[in-house]
Design an enzyme around this catalytic site. Structure first.
Site, PDB file in Angstrom:
ATOM      1  N   ILE A 131       0.807  -1.223   0.000  1.00 37.72           N
ATOM      2  CA  ILE A 131       0.000   0.000   0.000  1.00 37.72           C
ATOM      3  C   ILE A 131       0.837   1.268   0.000  1.00 37.72           C
ATOM      4  CG2 ILE A 131      -2.008  -1.060   1.073  1.00 37.72           C
ATOM      5  CD1 ILE A 131      -1.102   0.090   3.752  1.00 37.72           C
ATOM      6  N   GLY A 135       8.307   4.134   1.232  1.00 37.41           N
ATOM      7  CA  GLY A 135       9.059   5.318   1.604  1.00 37.41           C
ATOM      8  C   GLY A 135      10.508   5.179   1.204  1.00 37.41           C
ATOM      9  N   GLY A 136      11.353   6.011   1.813  1.00 40.67           N
ATOM     10  CA  GLY A 136      12.756   6.013   1.450  1.00 40.67           C
ATOM     11  C   GLY A 136      13.466   4.713   1.752  1.00 40.67           C
ATOM     12  N   GLY A 195      11.588   1.936   3.576  1.00 43.40           N
ATOM     13  CA  GLY A 195      10.651   0.891   3.954  1.00 43.40           C
ATOM     14  C   GLY A 195       9.512   0.728   2.976  1.00 43.40           C
ATOM     15  N   VAL A 222       5.448  -0.563   2.837  1.00 42.46           N
ATOM     16  CA  VAL A 222       4.310  -0.727   3.727  1.00 42.46           C
ATOM     17  C   VAL A 222       3.284  -1.658   3.079  1.00 42.46           C
ATOM     18  CG1 VAL A 222       2.495   0.435   5.055  1.00 42.46           C
ATOM     19  CG2 VAL A 222       4.690   1.590   4.643  1.00 42.46           C
ATOM     20  N   LYS A 265       5.263  -2.134   8.152  1.00 40.04           N
ATOM     21  CA  LYS A 265       6.339  -1.427   7.459  1.00 40.04           C
ATOM     22  C   LYS A 265       7.601  -2.262   7.568  1.00 40.04           C
ATOM     23  CE  LYS A 265       8.733   3.056   7.294  1.00 40.04           C
ATOM     24  NZ  LYS A 265       8.772   4.421   7.885  1.00 40.04           N
ATOM     25  N   ASP A 320      11.012  15.711  10.728  1.00 36.92           N
ATOM     26  CA  ASP A 320      10.610  15.543   9.329  1.00 36.92           C
ATOM     27  C   ASP A 320       9.109  15.783   9.183  1.00 36.92           C
ATOM     28  OD1 ASP A 320      11.142  15.080   6.643  1.00 36.92           O
ATOM     29  OD2 ASP A 320      10.815  12.922   6.797  1.00 36.92           O
TER      30      ASP A 320
END
Length: 673
Positions: free
Chosen positions: A42, A45-46, A48, A50, A65, A159
């Site tokens: 679904i 990220g940088g 990981g 998910v 994740k 972040d």
């Protein structure tokens, strides 16, 4: 477990195939990770990936994740992932995504969290544009609650940005992704001293400079998030200098007042946002509680539910799915294109603000009328009287075409020409580029840096072109053509950044020079003929038809001949010939090598028309309106990858337009005020 792609079997302590990177599956066709069964990917990220998963013993849906396989060998990524798991486990708050479990076995490292249904704040703003006051207050309050909990546990997020804030379908906002978080007590950090971490668009000055961070660092990022929610814009944007230009502005340039972009923002809220965006940490609010108290004075707000969408029946989770499944949508574009266009987006400019092309084109671009020998002689004689481009034009363009060129190198070339030097400094010191209170620049290299290389290129190249228009032609006619070319060039370059189909240099030069044939017409034809063309266009006749009927040729014919006379690149000749094809011709008739660039510049035209629908200019071509071919919309998605439903992209283009208008005070005096 077995790789479904290559068929190889592997031990149970890994879940990604080392050969092809695909998920490994058991005999039942699913990937199992202890008590968890992975259902579908679904997000990513940088470091990981998910997945939607199910906790088999309880049948609970969860999000898992997992450290991505390409990050296994990176020790910094491993440490960051472990720290996120450790810190997240200490933070319990209704406005922080719920931590459930940690799974580590062999090379598998995973964080199990609650599964959310909705979309992130970035996608929501892109869909809706600037948010109503109530939503801004509610979302900000939720984020402040989450930060209060984090700061009470001595954790700084570092972040904070819209993509890390999730809006659920039941009306809650939750803070996510503590992968860059840092503890204030034991200085738990994976970065070296002085190393810059975070997302530069939301990064505080102290982060950029590698200085000590504090709760004020998160508050600065919150200020940018609030600026984005209230205006759909970012306070600091690039004008061609990329991320380093934005980072420099974060450190040195005062944030603009958000009310300049959205006058409906209450004065007290604008003041709070500017307070959060103070450059020095000690000048910002002391903590989240102070910010919350000031928000409470503005009133209560409620997040919209799915039923609150007035312009579509899409839910938050529908928005999220549309982003996660973009590739699938590109393969099923007909369904995507049939959706209602969102206002204040490029999609609206394309399908709502521009008319649909007629079934029978008024001018067949594939088989244009043949020019008579008298017309060719007339044009050739006129163009031979036009001065050639000066050598400095070609020299400057060669510098721009090199990817490693610098403002200093360009300045050296410009300083050989006193007139050009004076022009560059004059433009740089206008209100369009000179920050309030800043001293005027007398250094060409600094001026170029302030303007950004893209803006500098269009300004410089257009100013070097010989002025060959006769005295009887209004200078405003010529100025309008250069204003139009400069805006289209910058719009096209901005849109080209979203894909690799057209490079920025080509986009700039195509946009700047696509209408040079109109300069030839102004140079060549008598005023009564220009008036006739203008009257026909104002009565609804297409510009190319009007030109052919009155002049015996079009600005496309004139442009191609001038391009030859000026020895411009061959690719520009082809572009000039085909650049009106998107108005009427089916994309199947477009040559493959020009499809992307002519559609890119066409979209830039439609955006400008949408912005200037109420423009009161009375020049020959000011009432020209481009139509669109429905089938051409697919090119915007692929290969151009233009985010045509992104309200922030549209708003950013509007800001660039206003800045360029300020460079033409004779045409737009209100923009120069």
């Amino acid at each position: 477990m077995k790789c479904a792609s290559c068929g190889t079997w592997f031990p149970d302590n890994i879940i990604f195939c080392p050969t092809c990177g695909e998920l490994l599956v058991d005999n039942d066709g699913k990937t199992h990770m202890g008590d968890y069964s992975l259902e579908e990917k679904i997000g990513q990220g940088g470091i990981g990936v998910v997945f939607h998963a199910v906790h088999v013993p309880t049948s609970r849906d969860v999000a898992v994740k997992i450290l991505s396989p390409e990050s296994f060998s990176d020790e910094a990524n491993m440490q960051r992932f472990r720290r996120e798991m450790r810190l997240h486990a200490t933070l319990v708050d209704p406005n922080i995504i719920e931590f459930i479990d940690i799974y580590e076995k062999g090379e598998v490292h995973a964080l199990v969290m609650e599964l959310l249904s909705g979309c992130n704040l970035k996608d929501y703003i892109n869909h809706r544009g600037a948010l109503p006051l109530g939503e801004v207050i509610n979302i900000t309050t939720a984020v402040l609650n989450a930060l209060t909990t984090a700061h009470a546990n001595d954790v700084i997020h570092r972040d904070l940005k819209p993509s890390n804030i999730f809006i659920t379908d039941d009306g809650h906002a939750k803070l996510m992704d503590f992968g860059l978080a840092k503890t204030m007590i034991n200085k738990d950090d994976i970065t070296n001293s002085g190393m810059t971490v975070g997302t530069y668009l939301y990064m505080s000055p102290e982060q950029i400079l590698g200085k000590e961070i504090s709760v004020a660092t998160d508050l600065y990022a919150l200020g940018i998030v609030m600026f984005r929610m209230t205006t759909a814009l970012l306070p600091f944007m690039s004008t061609g200098g990329g991320e380093f230009e934005i980072m420099e502005k974060q450190v040195r340039k005062p944030a603009p007042n958000p009310r300049d972009f959205n006058p409906e923002i209450p004065e007290a809220l604008a003041t709070l946002i500017l307070h959060l965006l103070e450059k020095e940490p000690e000048k910002r609010p002391k903590n989240t509680l102070e910010v919350m108290a000031r928000l409470e004075a503005l009133g209560d707000g409620t997040l919209p539910r799915a039923a609150d969408f007035s312009d579509s029946d899409i839910t938050f989770s529908g928005l999220n799915s549309s982003v996660l499944m973009m590739e699938a949508k590109l393969q099923n574009e007909d369904d995507e294109h049939s959706q209602t266009a969102t206002h204040n987006t490029l999609k609206s400019a394309f399908s709502v603000d521009s008319p649909l092309a007629p079934e029978v084109p008024p001018f067949d671009m594939r088989h244009p009328p043949t020019l008579t020998s008298e017309t060719l002689t007339h044009l050739k004689t006129a163009i031979e009287s036009i001065p050639p481009l000066p050598e400095v034009w070609h020299e400057v363009q060669r510098i721009f075409e090199r990817p490693d060129s610098s403002a200093h190198e360009l300045a050296k070339a410009i300083e050989h020409d006193a007139v050009l030097t004076a022009h560059v400094l004059k433009m740089c010191n206008t209100a369009a580029y000179l920050p309030a209170g800043a001293k005027k620049s007398t250094d060409v290299a600094i001026a170029l840096t302030r303007m950004g290389m893209d803006s500098a290129q269009t300004l410089i190249l257009s100013s070097i072109v010989p002025n060959f228009s006769p005295k009887q032609v209004s200078s405003q006619e010529v100025r309008h053509i250069w204003f139009h070319g400069q805006v289209i060039a910058e719009f096209a370059a901005m849109l080209a950044e979203h894909g690799n189909a057209v490079d920025r240099q080509s986009a700039l030069i195509f946009g700047l020079l696509h209408d040079i044939g109109k300069l030839v017409i102004l140079h060549t034809e008598r005023q009564y003929k220009l008036d006739d063309v203008k009257q026909r266009i104002e009565s609804g006749e297409d510009a190319l038809v009007a030109e052919m009927e009155v002049l015996g040729y079009t600005h496309i014919d004139a442009g191609m001949m001038l391009a030859l006379h000026w020895k411009l690149p061959r690719k520009l000749h082809r572009f000039i010939y085909y650049h009106h094809f998107p108005c009427w011709q089916d994309p199947q008739s477009w040559p493959p090598d020009v499809q992307a660039p002519i559609m890119l510049v066409h979209m830039a035209h439609l955006a400008l028309s949408a912005f200037q629908h109420a423009d009161k200019s009375t020049t020959v071509w000011s009432k020209t309106h481009r139509s669109h071919v429905k089938a051409s919309e697919s090119i915007l998605y692929k290969p151009l990858h233009i985010p045509i439903s992104d309200a922030a992209v549209y708003s950013n283009m509007r800001v660039h337009l206003k800045r360029t208008q300020a460079l033409f005070p004779d045409l737009y005096p209100e923009a120069a005020d």
